[in-house]
Design a protein around this motif. Structure first.
Motif, PDB file in Angstrom:
ATOM      1  N   VAL A  91       0.843  -1.198   0.000  1.00  0.00           N
ATOM      2  CA  VAL A  91       0.000   0.000   0.000  1.00  0.00           C
ATOM      3  C   VAL A  91       0.883   1.255   0.000  1.00  0.00           C
ATOM      4  N   ALA A  92       0.612   2.139  -0.938  1.00  0.00           N
ATOM      5  CA  ALA A  92       1.304   3.424  -0.985  1.00  0.00           C
ATOM      6  C   ALA A  92       0.435   4.476  -0.298  1.00  0.00           C
ATOM      7  N   PHE A  93       1.096   5.403   0.399  1.00  0.00           N
ATOM      8  CA  PHE A  93       0.357   6.482   1.042  1.00  0.00           C
ATOM      9  C   PHE A  93       1.042   7.815   0.752  1.00  0.00           C
ATOM     10  N   LYS A  94       0.274   8.878   0.859  1.00  0.00           N
ATOM     11  CA  LYS A  94       0.783  10.231   0.651  1.00  0.00           C
ATOM     12  C   LYS A  94       0.119  11.164   1.649  1.00  0.00           C
ATOM     13  N   PHE A 148      -4.849  17.754   7.889  1.00  0.00           N
ATOM     14  CA  PHE A 148      -3.995  16.840   7.139  1.00  0.00           C
ATOM     15  C   PHE A 148      -4.868  15.810   6.430  1.00  0.00           C
ATOM     16  N   LEU A 149      -4.410  15.393   5.261  1.00  0.00           N
ATOM     17  CA  LEU A 149      -5.111  14.378   4.479  1.00  0.00           C
ATOM     18  C   LEU A 149      -4.125  13.273   4.123  1.00  0.00           C
ATOM     19  N   ILE A 150      -4.515  12.027   4.408  1.00  0.00           N
ATOM     20  CA  ILE A 150      -3.675  10.880   4.064  1.00  0.00           C
ATOM     21  C   ILE A 150      -4.405  10.047   3.020  1.00  0.00           C
ATOM     22  N   GLN A 151      -3.798   9.916   1.854  1.00  0.00           N
ATOM     23  CA  GLN A 151      -4.339   9.107   0.774  1.00  0.00           C
ATOM     24  C   GLN A 151      -3.589   7.775   0.721  1.00  0.00           C
ATOM     25  N   SER A 152      -4.298   6.712   0.413  1.00  0.00           N
ATOM     26  CA  SER A 152      -3.668   5.395   0.315  1.00  0.00           C
ATOM     27  C   SER A 152      -4.305   4.600  -0.814  1.00  0.00           C
ATOM     28  N   THR A 153      -3.490   3.738  -1.443  1.00  0.00           N
ATOM     29  CA  THR A 153      -3.979   2.898  -2.530  1.00  0.00           C
ATOM     30  C   THR A 153      -3.053   1.703  -2.707  1.00  0.00           C
ATOM     31  N   LYS A 154      -3.561   0.643  -3.291  1.00  0.00           N
ATOM     32  CA  LYS A 154      -2.754  -0.553  -3.536  1.00  0.00           C
ATOM     33  C   LYS A 154      -1.798  -0.316  -4.699  1.00  0.00           C
ATOM     34  N   VAL A 155      -0.584  -0.865  -4.576  1.00  0.00           N
ATOM     35  CA  VAL A 155       0.402  -0.773  -5.651  1.00  0.00           C
ATOM     36  C   VAL A 155       1.053  -2.138  -5.844  1.00  0.00           C
ATOM     37  N   ALA A 156       1.755  -2.278  -6.955  1.00  0.00           N
ATOM     38  CA  ALA A 156       2.453  -3.535  -7.239  1.00  0.00           C
ATOM     39  C   ALA A 156       3.608  -3.722  -6.270  1.00  0.00           C
ATOM     40  N   ALA A 157       3.915  -4.973  -5.962  1.00  0.00           N
ATOM     41  CA  ALA A 157       4.994  -5.272  -5.019  1.00  0.00           C
ATOM     42  C   ALA A 157       6.338  -4.793  -5.524  1.00  0.00           C
ATOM     43  N   SER A 158       6.475  -4.635  -6.835  1.00  0.00           N
ATOM     44  CA  SER A 158       7.745  -4.212  -7.424  1.00  0.00           C
ATOM     45  C   SER A 158       7.942  -2.699  -7.395  1.00  0.00           C
ATOM     46  N   THR A 159       6.954  -1.948  -6.940  1.00  0.00           N
ATOM     47  CA  THR A 159       7.050  -0.484  -6.922  1.00  0.00           C
ATOM     48  C   THR A 159       8.120  -0.030  -5.933  1.00  0.00           C
ATOM     49  N   ASP A 160       9.008   0.856  -6.384  1.00  0.00           N
ATOM     50  CA  ASP A 160      10.085   1.381  -5.548  1.00  0.00           C
ATOM     51  C   ASP A 160       9.541   2.507  -4.678  1.00  0.00           C
ATOM     52  N   MET A 161       9.758   2.404  -3.373  1.00  0.00           N
ATOM     53  CA  MET A 161       9.234   3.427  -2.469  1.00  0.00           C
ATOM     54  C   MET A 161       9.878   4.790  -2.698  1.00  0.00           C
ATOM     55  N   ASN A 187      -3.894   9.543  -8.470  1.00  0.00           N
ATOM     56  CA  ASN A 187      -4.930  10.135  -9.313  1.00  0.00           C
ATOM     57  C   ASN A 187      -6.214   9.324  -9.206  1.00  0.00           C
ATOM     58  N   LYS A 188      -7.320  10.009  -9.099  1.00  0.00           N
ATOM     59  CA  LYS A 188      -8.608   9.322  -8.993  1.00  0.00           C
ATOM     60  C   LYS A 188      -9.086   8.909 -10.380  1.00  0.00           C
ATOM     61  N   GLU A 189      -9.118   7.602 -10.582  1.00  0.00           N
ATOM     62  CA  GLU A 189      -9.508   7.052 -11.872  1.00  0.00           C
ATOM     63  C   GLU A 189     -10.528   5.935 -11.659  1.00  0.00           C
ATOM     64  N   PRO A 190     -11.301   5.622 -12.698  1.00  0.00           N
ATOM     65  CA  PRO A 190     -12.252   4.505 -12.594  1.00  0.00           C
ATOM     66  C   PRO A 190     -11.525   3.200 -12.254  1.00  0.00           C
ATOM     67  N   GLU A 191     -12.140   2.421 -11.414  1.00  0.00           N
ATOM     68  CA  GLU A 191     -11.643   1.111 -11.002  1.00  0.00           C
ATOM     69  C   GLU A 191     -10.388   1.195 -10.126  1.00  0.00           C
ATOM     70  N   LYS A 192      -9.993   2.389  -9.730  1.00  0.00           N
ATOM     71  CA  LYS A 192      -8.873   2.530  -8.796  1.00  0.00           C
ATOM     72  C   LYS A 192      -9.428   2.977  -7.444  1.00  0.00           C
ATOM     73  N   ILE A 193      -9.084   2.231  -6.398  1.00  0.00           N
ATOM     74  CA  ILE A 193      -9.572   2.549  -5.058  1.00  0.00           C
ATOM     75  C   ILE A 193      -8.534   3.407  -4.332  1.00  0.00           C
TER      76      ILE A 193
END
Length: 233
Positions: A39-42, A88-101, A110-116
């Motif tokens: 999970v990535a967060f910002k 403060f706002l914390i956003q989180s979403t699933k990412v691929a395991a290979s994603t470099d932190m 970015n808010k896109e269809p089918e992306k939670i």
């Protein structure tokens, strides 16, 4: 207590800073991954110039956690009624395991269809070191302000302009060095955790050397400041 959604939980639910004038204040925030996914967060804030957030974005491994350190920059005056409207706002979403932190794609949140994308809002609370009632706090603040003004007046009467400027410069350098030391220690700690995940056995020696060097520099600066003659002498 903490709050959160399906992907992450955040502890605590509000950011509490022990507010002191002319001093940076710190607050730690723990982000816990509640899922089997990476999970990535910002972290975002309504007052980006007042706060220093590290890390402001990262990736938490499945069922793991991450600690965020939020620094309130030194303030010159108390807010009205000690009330803070910052959020403060914390956003989180699933990412691929290979994603470099260290290289999270810019379009990750970015808010896109089918992306939670889950979002959590946190409010900011300021507290005073005295911890007393509002009346006693106000009285305490007034007493401290009066005492500080008296001390400043005494110093001005008994010291030359050059001495005052020198002492103030040394104090500013000391505070700046201490703040930079704390920040570097936190960043080195983050780097150590990242390197340890990659199996870099030589990093521990490098980390120890840097930490030792920082300690020596801070010690020398502190010795210089406290060994300088008092302006009121």
């Amino acid at each position: 207590m903490g709050g959160g959604g399906t992907l992450i939980s955040v502890y605590p639910e509000e950011l509490t800073f022990l507010f002191e004038l002319d001093k940076p204040c710190y607050c730690n925030l723990k982000v816990v991954n509640n899922s089997e996914h990476h999970v990535a967060f910002k972290v975002k804030t309504t007052s980006p110039r007042k706060y220093f957030v590290r890390p402001n974005a990262s990736i938490v491994q499945p069922w793991d956690s991450c600690t965020i350190t939020i620094t309130l920059q030194a303030q010159k005056e108390y807010p009205p009624d000690m009330q803070c409207k910052d959020k403060f706002l914390i956003q989180s979403t699933k990412v691929a395991a290979s994603t470099d932190m260290d290289e999270i794609p810019p379009d990750t949140f970015n808010k896109e269809p089918e992306k939670i994308i889950e979002e959590m809002k946190l409010r900011v609370v300021y507290t005073l070191p005295s911890g007393g009632s509002d009346d006693s706090s106000a009285s305490s603040l007034g007493s401290r302000s009066f005492k500080a003004a008296s001390d400043d007046l005494t110093m001005l009467k008994n010291a030359s302009i050059e001495e005052i400027q020198t002492i103030q410069r040394l104090k500013d350098e000391r505070d700046s060095m201490l703040q930079q030391n704390q920040q570097m220690q936190r960043e080195l700690d983050v780097l150590r955790r990242r390197r340890s995940r990659k199996g870099d056995t030589g990093f521990s020696l490098t980390f120890a050397a840097f930490a030792g060097l920082i300690g020596v520099l801070v010690g020398l600066l502190m010795s210089l400041i406290f060994s300088s003659p008092s302006a009121t002498a």
